[in-house]
Design a protein around this motif. Structure first.
Motif, PDB file in Angstrom:
ATOM      1  N   MET A  47      27.912  -5.019  25.398  1.00 27.24           N
ATOM      2  CA  MET A  47      28.083  -6.160  24.929  1.00 27.24           C
ATOM      3  C   MET A  47      26.664  -6.969  25.026  1.00 27.24           C
ATOM      4  O   MET A  47      26.454  -7.863  25.547  1.00 27.24           O
ATOM      5  CB  MET A  47      28.917  -6.711  26.545  1.00 27.24           C
ATOM      6  N   ASP A  48      26.046  -6.460  24.128  1.00 27.28           N
ATOM      7  CA  ASP A  48      24.591  -7.094  23.865  1.00 27.28           C
ATOM      8  C   ASP A  48      24.785  -8.045  22.651  1.00 27.28           C
ATOM      9  O   ASP A  48      23.680  -8.767  22.309  1.00 27.28           O
ATOM     10  CB  ASP A  48      23.556  -6.050  23.633  1.00 27.28           C
ATOM     11  N   SER A  49      25.916  -8.132  21.884  1.00 26.35           N
ATOM     12  CA  SER A  49      25.760  -9.041  20.645  1.00 26.35           C
ATOM     13  C   SER A  49      26.372 -10.612  21.235  1.00 26.35           C
ATOM     14  O   SER A  49      27.122 -10.681  22.401  1.00 26.35           O
ATOM     15  CB  SER A  49      27.073  -8.490  19.890  1.00 26.35           C
ATOM     16  N   TRP A  50      26.389 -11.427  20.450  1.00 24.48           N
ATOM     17  CA  TRP A  50      26.717 -12.619  20.694  1.00 24.48           C
ATOM     18  C   TRP A  50      28.284 -12.663  20.682  1.00 24.48           C
ATOM     19  O   TRP A  50      28.806 -13.336  21.407  1.00 24.48           O
ATOM     20  CB  TRP A  50      26.286 -13.772  19.669  1.00 24.48           C
ATOM     21  N   HIS A  91      29.200 -11.736  24.036  1.00 23.85           N
ATOM     22  CA  HIS A  91      29.142 -12.561  25.192  1.00 23.85           C
ATOM     23  C   HIS A  91      30.356 -13.534  25.168  1.00 23.85           C
ATOM     24  O   HIS A  91      30.588 -14.184  25.976  1.00 23.85           O
ATOM     25  CB  HIS A  91      27.628 -13.318  25.250  1.00 23.85           C
ATOM     26  N   ALA A  92      30.611 -14.052  23.839  1.00 16.59           N
ATOM     27  CA  ALA A  92      31.722 -14.988  23.531  1.00 16.59           C
ATOM     28  C   ALA A  92      32.991 -14.488  24.309  1.00 16.59           C
ATOM     29  O   ALA A  92      33.604 -15.234  24.927  1.00 16.59           O
ATOM     30  CB  ALA A  92      31.675 -15.187  22.150  1.00 16.59           C
ATOM     31  N   ALA A  93      33.284 -13.149  23.913  1.00 16.65           N
ATOM     32  CA  ALA A  93      34.594 -12.516  24.583  1.00 16.65           C
ATOM     33  C   ALA A  93      34.400 -12.559  25.973  1.00 16.65           C
ATOM     34  O   ALA A  93      35.384 -12.945  26.717  1.00 16.65           O
ATOM     35  CB  ALA A  93      34.636 -11.290  23.821  1.00 16.65           C
ATOM     36  N   PHE A  96      29.707 -21.617  23.719  1.00 18.46           N
ATOM     37  CA  PHE A  96      28.690 -21.320  24.860  1.00 18.46           C
ATOM     38  C   PHE A  96      28.252 -19.783  25.138  1.00 18.46           C
ATOM     39  O   PHE A  96      26.995 -19.564  25.302  1.00 18.46           O
ATOM     40  CB  PHE A  96      29.122 -21.802  26.144  1.00 18.46           C
ATOM     41  N   GLY A  97      29.196 -19.089  25.100  1.00 12.14           N
ATOM     42  CA  GLY A  97      29.046 -17.729  25.237  1.00 12.14           C
ATOM     43  C   GLY A  97      28.373 -17.079  24.085  1.00 12.14           C
ATOM     44  O   GLY A  97      27.470 -16.035  24.063  1.00 12.14           O
ATOM     45  N   ALA A  98      28.708 -17.052  22.742  1.00 13.02           N
ATOM     46  CA  ALA A  98      27.946 -16.652  21.789  1.00 13.02           C
ATOM     47  C   ALA A  98      26.699 -17.448  21.570  1.00 13.02           C
ATOM     48  O   ALA A  98      25.684 -16.698  21.648  1.00 13.02           O
ATOM     49  CB  ALA A  98      28.748 -17.497  20.409  1.00 13.02           C
ATOM     50  N   ALA A  99      26.325 -18.501  22.091  1.00  9.69           N
ATOM     51  CA  ALA A  99      24.810 -19.042  22.409  1.00  9.69           C
ATOM     52  C   ALA A  99      24.256 -18.367  23.303  1.00  9.69           C
ATOM     53  O   ALA A  99      22.869 -17.909  23.086  1.00  9.69           O
ATOM     54  CB  ALA A  99      24.863 -20.474  22.561  1.00  9.69           C
ATOM     55  N   LEU A 100      24.981 -17.894  24.520  1.00  7.08           N
ATOM     56  CA  LEU A 100      24.095 -17.148  25.401  1.00  7.08           C
ATOM     57  C   LEU A 100      23.721 -15.883  24.825  1.00  7.08           C
ATOM     58  O   LEU A 100      22.723 -15.151  25.199  1.00  7.08           O
ATOM     59  CB  LEU A 100      25.115 -16.804  26.673  1.00  7.08           C
ATOM     60  N   GLY A 101      24.567 -15.140  23.960  1.00  9.01           N
ATOM     61  CA  GLY A 101      24.429 -13.826  23.325  1.00  9.01           C
ATOM     62  C   GLY A 101      23.128 -13.949  22.620  1.00  9.01           C
ATOM     63  O   GLY A 101      22.308 -12.859  22.610  1.00  9.01           O
ATOM     64  N   ALA A 102      23.043 -14.885  21.942  1.00  7.81           N
ATOM     65  CA  ALA A 102      21.903 -15.120  20.872  1.00  7.81           C
ATOM     66  C   ALA A 102      20.613 -15.267  21.736  1.00  7.81           C
ATOM     67  O   ALA A 102      19.546 -14.822  21.211  1.00  7.81           O
ATOM     68  CB  ALA A 102      22.003 -16.213  20.173  1.00  7.81           C
ATOM     69  N   VAL A 103      20.692 -16.038  22.902  1.00  6.90           N
ATOM     70  CA  VAL A 103      19.504 -16.242  23.708  1.00  6.90           C
ATOM     71  C   VAL A 103      19.209 -15.131  24.363  1.00  6.90           C
ATOM     72  O   VAL A 103      18.012 -14.689  24.540  1.00  6.90           O
ATOM     73  CB  VAL A 103      19.699 -17.642  24.573  1.00  6.90           C
ATOM     74  N   GLY A 104      20.072 -14.128  24.901  1.00  8.44           N
ATOM     75  CA  GLY A 104      19.943 -13.119  25.491  1.00  8.44           C
ATOM     76  C   GLY A 104      19.127 -12.060  24.669  1.00  8.44           C
ATOM     77  O   GLY A 104      18.241 -11.278  24.978  1.00  8.44           O
ATOM     78  N   GLN A 105      19.589 -12.144  23.379  1.00 12.72           N
ATOM     79  CA  GLN A 105      18.899 -11.013  22.370  1.00 12.72           C
ATOM     80  C   GLN A 105      17.371 -11.436  22.442  1.00 12.72           C
ATOM     81  O   GLN A 105      16.524 -10.622  22.285  1.00 12.72           O
ATOM     82  CB  GLN A 105      19.634 -11.013  21.205  1.00 12.72           C
TER      83      GLN A 105
END
Length: 121
Positions: A1-4, A7-9, A47-56
């Motif tokens: 679950m490292d992708s945007w 995180h969105a899901a 928000f979840g998609a943005a978190l995934g991008a920030v996390g990467q």
């Protein structure tokens, strides 16, 4: 679950049941409840998609980014703004999608910093 997308899901899976309960309790018609839930879910997916991008991106910074994010999110839990957002999170009227946006905003203010810290860590 490292992708945007992951995180969105994940955000959707965590927040959709809450949105369903709120829609059931506050909206007077099926149409307004569906609009509330659709908008509430859309906000959390973005928000979840943005978190995934920030996390990467934060992975490049290592443990320092995780420590700073966790300390900031932990401190946020003790602020008056957080307490106000928690109180307002479950309060909405009968305006369907407009209430979905307002409720999601309050929930983001309350939960967002801690979720962001988890994405960075």
């Amino acid at each position: 679950m490292d992708s945007w997308l992951g995180h969105a899901a994940g955000s959707l899976a965590m927040m959709l049941p809450i949105g369903g309960v709120l829609a059931y309790r506050t909206q007077r018609s099926w149409g307004k409840a569906a609009a509330f839930l659709a908008v509430f879910a859309a906000v959390w997916v973005v928000f979840g998609a943005a978190l995934g991008a920030v996390g990467q991106q934060a992975e490049r910074l290592g443990n320092v980014a995780a420590a700073v994010a966790l300390a900031g999110a932990g401190g946020w839990q003790f602020t008056a703004r957080h307490a106000d957002a928690v109180q307002a999170c479950g309060v909405s009227g009968e305006r369907g999608g407009r209430d979905g946006v307002l409720c999601a905003r309050h929930c983001l203010v309350a939960c967002g910093p801690l979720m962001a810290a988890m994405a960075v860590a």
